[in-house]
Write a protein that holds these residues in place. Sequence first.
Motif, PDB file in Angstrom:
ATOM      1  N   LEU A 188       0.823  -1.205   0.000  1.00 51.81           N
ATOM      2  CA  LEU A 188       0.000   0.000   0.000  1.00 51.81           C
ATOM      3  C   LEU A 188       0.860   1.260   0.000  1.00 51.81           C
ATOM      4  CD1 LEU A 188      -2.710  -1.256   2.477  1.00 51.81           C
ATOM      5  CD2 LEU A 188      -3.158  -0.500   0.143  1.00 51.81           C
ATOM      6  N   LYS A 189       2.011   1.184   0.616  1.00 49.73           N
ATOM      7  CA  LYS A 189       2.940   2.319   0.605  1.00 49.73           C
ATOM      8  C   LYS A 189       3.378   2.635  -0.813  1.00 49.73           C
ATOM      9  CE  LYS A 189       7.424   3.878   2.376  1.00 49.73           C
ATOM     10  NZ  LYS A 189       8.627   3.506   3.160  1.00 49.73           N
ATOM     11  N   GLU A 190       3.661   1.593  -1.605  1.00 51.25           N
ATOM     12  CA  GLU A 190       4.057   1.795  -3.007  1.00 51.25           C
ATOM     13  C   GLU A 190       2.967   2.523  -3.781  1.00 51.25           C
ATOM     14  OE1 GLU A 190       5.154  -1.840  -4.906  1.00 51.25           O
ATOM     15  OE2 GLU A 190       6.583  -2.418  -3.335  1.00 51.25           O
ATOM     16  N   VAL A 191       1.726   2.120  -3.577  1.00 54.44           N
ATOM     17  CA  VAL A 191       0.601   2.748  -4.275  1.00 54.44           C
ATOM     18  C   VAL A 191       0.433   4.189  -3.811  1.00 54.44           C
ATOM     19  CG1 VAL A 191      -1.903   2.690  -4.575  1.00 54.44           C
ATOM     20  CG2 VAL A 191      -0.589   0.579  -4.700  1.00 54.44           C
ATOM     21  N   ALA A 192       0.530   4.418  -2.505  1.00 56.00           N
ATOM     22  CA  ALA A 192       0.388   5.774  -1.969  1.00 56.00           C
ATOM     23  C   ALA A 192       1.454   6.699  -2.549  1.00 56.00           C
ATOM     24  CB  ALA A 192       0.474   5.741  -0.444  1.00 56.00           C
ATOM     25  N   GLU A 193       2.677   6.212  -2.655  1.00 52.81           N
ATOM     26  CA  GLU A 193       3.751   7.029  -3.215  1.00 52.81           C
ATOM     27  C   GLU A 193       3.546   7.279  -4.697  1.00 52.81           C
ATOM     28  OE1 GLU A 193       7.163   4.803  -1.965  1.00 52.81           O
ATOM     29  OE2 GLU A 193       7.272   5.800   0.004  1.00 52.81           O
ATOM     30  N   LYS A 194       3.055   6.274  -5.426  1.00 47.98           N
ATOM     31  CA  LYS A 194       2.709   6.467  -6.848  1.00 47.98           C
ATOM     32  C   LYS A 194       1.661   7.553  -7.018  1.00 47.98           C
ATOM     33  CE  LYS A 194       3.369   1.750  -8.662  1.00 47.98           C
ATOM     34  NZ  LYS A 194       2.637   0.588  -9.233  1.00 47.98           N
ATOM     35  N   ALA A 195       0.723   7.611  -6.072  1.00 45.18           N
ATOM     36  CA  ALA A 195      -0.367   8.585  -6.143  1.00 45.18           C
ATOM     37  C   ALA A 195       0.080   9.986  -5.722  1.00 45.18           C
ATOM     38  CB  ALA A 195      -1.521   8.130  -5.256  1.00 45.18           C
ATOM     39  N   GLY A 196       1.302  10.112  -5.248  1.00 50.32           N
ATOM     40  CA  GLY A 196       1.818  11.411  -4.845  1.00 50.32           C
ATOM     41  C   GLY A 196       1.336  11.875  -3.486  1.00 50.32           C
ATOM     42  N   ILE A 197       0.915  10.927  -2.646  1.00 51.76           N
ATOM     43  CA  ILE A 197       0.484  11.295  -1.293  1.00 51.76           C
ATOM     44  C   ILE A 197       1.705  11.761  -0.507  1.00 51.76           C
ATOM     45  CG2 ILE A 197      -0.503  10.409   0.855  1.00 51.76           C
ATOM     46  CD1 ILE A 197      -2.142   8.456  -0.881  1.00 51.76           C
ATOM     47  N   GLU A 198       1.606  12.951   0.071  1.00 55.99           N
ATOM     48  CA  GLU A 198       2.777  13.583   0.668  1.00 55.99           C
ATOM     49  C   GLU A 198       3.282  12.863   1.910  1.00 55.99           C
ATOM     50  OE1 GLU A 198       2.094  17.697   1.364  1.00 55.99           O
ATOM     51  OE2 GLU A 198       1.503  18.112  -0.705  1.00 55.99           O
ATOM     52  N   THR A 199       2.361  12.403   2.746  1.00 58.69           N
ATOM     53  CA  THR A 199       2.759  11.792   4.011  1.00 58.69           C
ATOM     54  C   THR A 199       2.280  10.349   4.057  1.00 58.69           C
ATOM     55  OG1 THR A 199       2.546  13.933   5.115  1.00 58.69           O
ATOM     56  CG2 THR A 199       2.619  11.966   6.518  1.00 58.69           C
ATOM     57  N   VAL A 200       3.223   9.418   4.207  1.00 60.68           N
ATOM     58  CA  VAL A 200       2.887   7.994   4.313  1.00 60.68           C
ATOM     59  C   VAL A 200       3.612   7.452   5.538  1.00 60.68           C
ATOM     60  CG1 VAL A 200       2.892   5.737   3.210  1.00 60.68           C
ATOM     61  CG2 VAL A 200       2.689   7.810   1.803  1.00 60.68           C
ATOM     62  N   GLU A 201       2.851   6.943   6.501  1.00 61.84           N
ATOM     63  CA  GLU A 201       3.453   6.427   7.729  1.00 61.84           C
ATOM     64  C   GLU A 201       3.012   4.991   7.979  1.00 61.84           C
ATOM     65  OE1 GLU A 201       3.342   8.666  11.260  1.00 61.84           O
ATOM     66  OE2 GLU A 201       4.017  10.539  10.323  1.00 61.84           O
ATOM     67  N   ALA A 202       3.884   4.243   8.633  1.00 61.29           N
ATOM     68  CA  ALA A 202       3.546   2.875   9.034  1.00 61.29           C
ATOM     69  C   ALA A 202       3.072   2.886  10.481  1.00 61.29           C
ATOM     70  CB  ALA A 202       4.766   1.972   8.893  1.00 61.29           C
ATOM     71  N   ALA A 203       2.167   1.950  10.788  1.00 59.00           N
ATOM     72  CA  ALA A 203       1.650   1.816  12.148  1.00 59.00           C
ATOM     73  C   ALA A 203       1.672   0.349  12.552  1.00 59.00           C
ATOM     74  CB  ALA A 203       0.234   2.373  12.243  1.00 59.00           C
ATOM     75  N   GLU A 204       1.677   0.111  13.847  1.00 54.24           N
ATOM     76  CA  GLU A 204       1.712  -1.263  14.354  1.00 54.24           C
ATOM     77  C   GLU A 204       0.371  -1.963  14.156  1.00 54.24           C
ATOM     78  OE1 GLU A 204       4.281  -3.096  15.601  1.00 54.24           O
ATOM     79  OE2 GLU A 204       5.448  -1.388  14.832  1.00 54.24           O
ATOM     80  N   ASN A 205      -0.716  -1.206  14.326  1.00 53.28           N
ATOM     81  CA  ASN A 205      -2.059  -1.776  14.269  1.00 53.28           C
ATOM     82  C   ASN A 205      -3.053  -0.631  14.136  1.00 53.28           C
ATOM     83  OD1 ASN A 205      -2.161  -0.653  16.896  1.00 53.28           O
ATOM     84  ND2 ASN A 205      -1.537  -2.606  17.808  1.00 53.28           N
ATOM     85  N   VAL A 206      -4.329  -0.928  14.209  1.00 50.85           N
ATOM     86  CA  VAL A 206      -5.353   0.112  14.045  1.00 50.85           C
ATOM     87  C   VAL A 206      -5.278   1.150  15.159  1.00 50.85           C
ATOM     88  CG1 VAL A 206      -7.850   0.527  14.129  1.00 50.85           C
ATOM     89  CG2 VAL A 206      -6.941  -1.284  12.674  1.00 50.85           C
ATOM     90  N   GLU A 207      -5.069   0.708  16.389  1.00 51.99           N
ATOM     91  CA  GLU A 207      -4.981   1.652  17.510  1.00 51.99           C
ATOM     92  C   GLU A 207      -3.874   2.666  17.280  1.00 51.99           C
ATOM     93  OE1 GLU A 207      -4.498   1.584  22.404  1.00 51.99           O
ATOM     94  OE2 GLU A 207      -4.193  -0.250  21.233  1.00 51.99           O
ATOM     95  N   ASP A 208      -2.716   2.176  16.897  1.00 51.12           N
ATOM     96  CA  ASP A 208      -1.571   3.046  16.610  1.00 51.12           C
ATOM     97  C   ASP A 208      -1.870   3.951  15.423  1.00 51.12           C
ATOM     98  OD1 ASP A 208       1.067   4.011  16.844  1.00 51.12           O
ATOM     99  OD2 ASP A 208       1.797   2.551  15.380  1.00 51.12           O
ATOM    100  N   ALA A 209      -2.550   3.401  14.411  1.00 54.86           N
ATOM    101  CA  ALA A 209      -2.862   4.169  13.195  1.00 54.86           C
ATOM    102  C   ALA A 209      -3.793   5.336  13.509  1.00 54.86           C
ATOM    103  CB  ALA A 209      -3.500   3.244  12.160  1.00 54.86           C
TER     104      ALA A 209
END
Length: 449
Positions: free
Chosen positions: A384-405
């Motif tokens: 999903l990070k690859e797709v987000a970067e292709k789409a030009g989304i400025e901020t892409v972060e990873a999270a441990e789970n939904v709570e963290d997200a």
Amino acid sequence: MKKLTNFPYSHVLVLGLAKSGTAAAKLLLQNNIHVRVNDMKTDENDKIVKELTTMGAEVIVGSHPLSVLESIELIVKNPGIPYENPVLAEAAKRGVPIITEIELAGNLVESSIIGITGSNGKTTTTMLTAEMLKRSEQPVKMAGNIGTVATEVAQTLGSDEKMVLELSSFQLMGIQQFKPKVAVLLNIFEAHLDYHKSFENYKEAKCNIFKNQTNHDYLVYNAEEPVVVEAVANAKAARVPFSVKRRQEHGVWADEESIYFKNEKIMARQDIVLVGEHNLENILAAVGAAKLSGATNDGIYEVLTTFSGVKHRLQYVEKMNDRLFYNDSKATNILATQKALQSFKQPTIWLAGGLDRGNGFDDLLPHLENVKAAVLFGQTKEKLKEVAEKAGIETVEAAENVEDAVKKAYQLSNPNDVILLSPACASWDQYRTFEERGDMFIQTVHTLV
């Protein structure tokens, strides 16, 4: 206890127990009808087997022998059992009528039935319609495919109480005289073809909802669906179209500003909590069904300014510090997430990720234009990070789970942003169910300060 009226059968086979079969068997027994029950999966020592036997039923479990048809005049089948079942196939050869429990429910109801069907949107429309009537002080109960057995509800229905039924194609295949006062046909897409064998069979089942209606009844239908428009062309009921695109002098419609019933303005669109064009269709259908059944504009307004949707389906959760939180945990595939993303024009922070089934996510690219940030979790977060970067989304972060997200998304957000959980993936890498995942989203939102 209500009695079945004009019911000409004295020996009935109930095929398949589950909730609807059990309720049907009990109803028939209470009406002094000889009942034989046949179920493949239930154990002979099961509590319900003993209960039905005590009530007078003949119960045969573990197989489907053709001998269960002996002296049988009618079959009430569980909606999920296919018609290729050997007992049903033989019954059809012998000319034994086959119905579903919905037909029995219709026999019991003295007041109005509002029946709602379609490939998508049935549950939302059913809930909206029922709530609009309740808020308008109209006595009403819900039942059917929404999870409550129709015959059980029908037996408790007051003489002035309406019943709103969500109806599946499986249920509608098995009707003889069932007739709603108001029928709603939302849409017809290809679905359940493994059961119905062809799109024509599936469409015919859906159209059974209005086949017994007369010119004293109403049919609310989607004027923007060519398949639906063609299907209702010869309906006998008074037709009430709904449209999200065009004025409908004799129906329900919306322009950019408001929604209308015929030429009467109901309310401004900006006051509606439920988002998405697909939900606007559901709203218009519900308004039509509710108005035809006695709902007031005040009752409708009260519902549409508070109804947050079916839980986990693009569900409005909360407005906090001018951020809008939506839970779409049921979006376990790309198509569902596409619809969710299309529903918002304002800046969106997208929470996504889950079980990796081996597919890519490039089909989401055209739908990410309003996403300002993505917070990704689970097995698919790198894809999903690859797709987000292709789409030009400025901020892409990873999270441990939904709570963290949720916590990270809130930190990234500004007033008037949407924070949307729409994973595009199943939940099973981290959560037992999509419900558990959605509940975690909701719980975490409520801890934010």
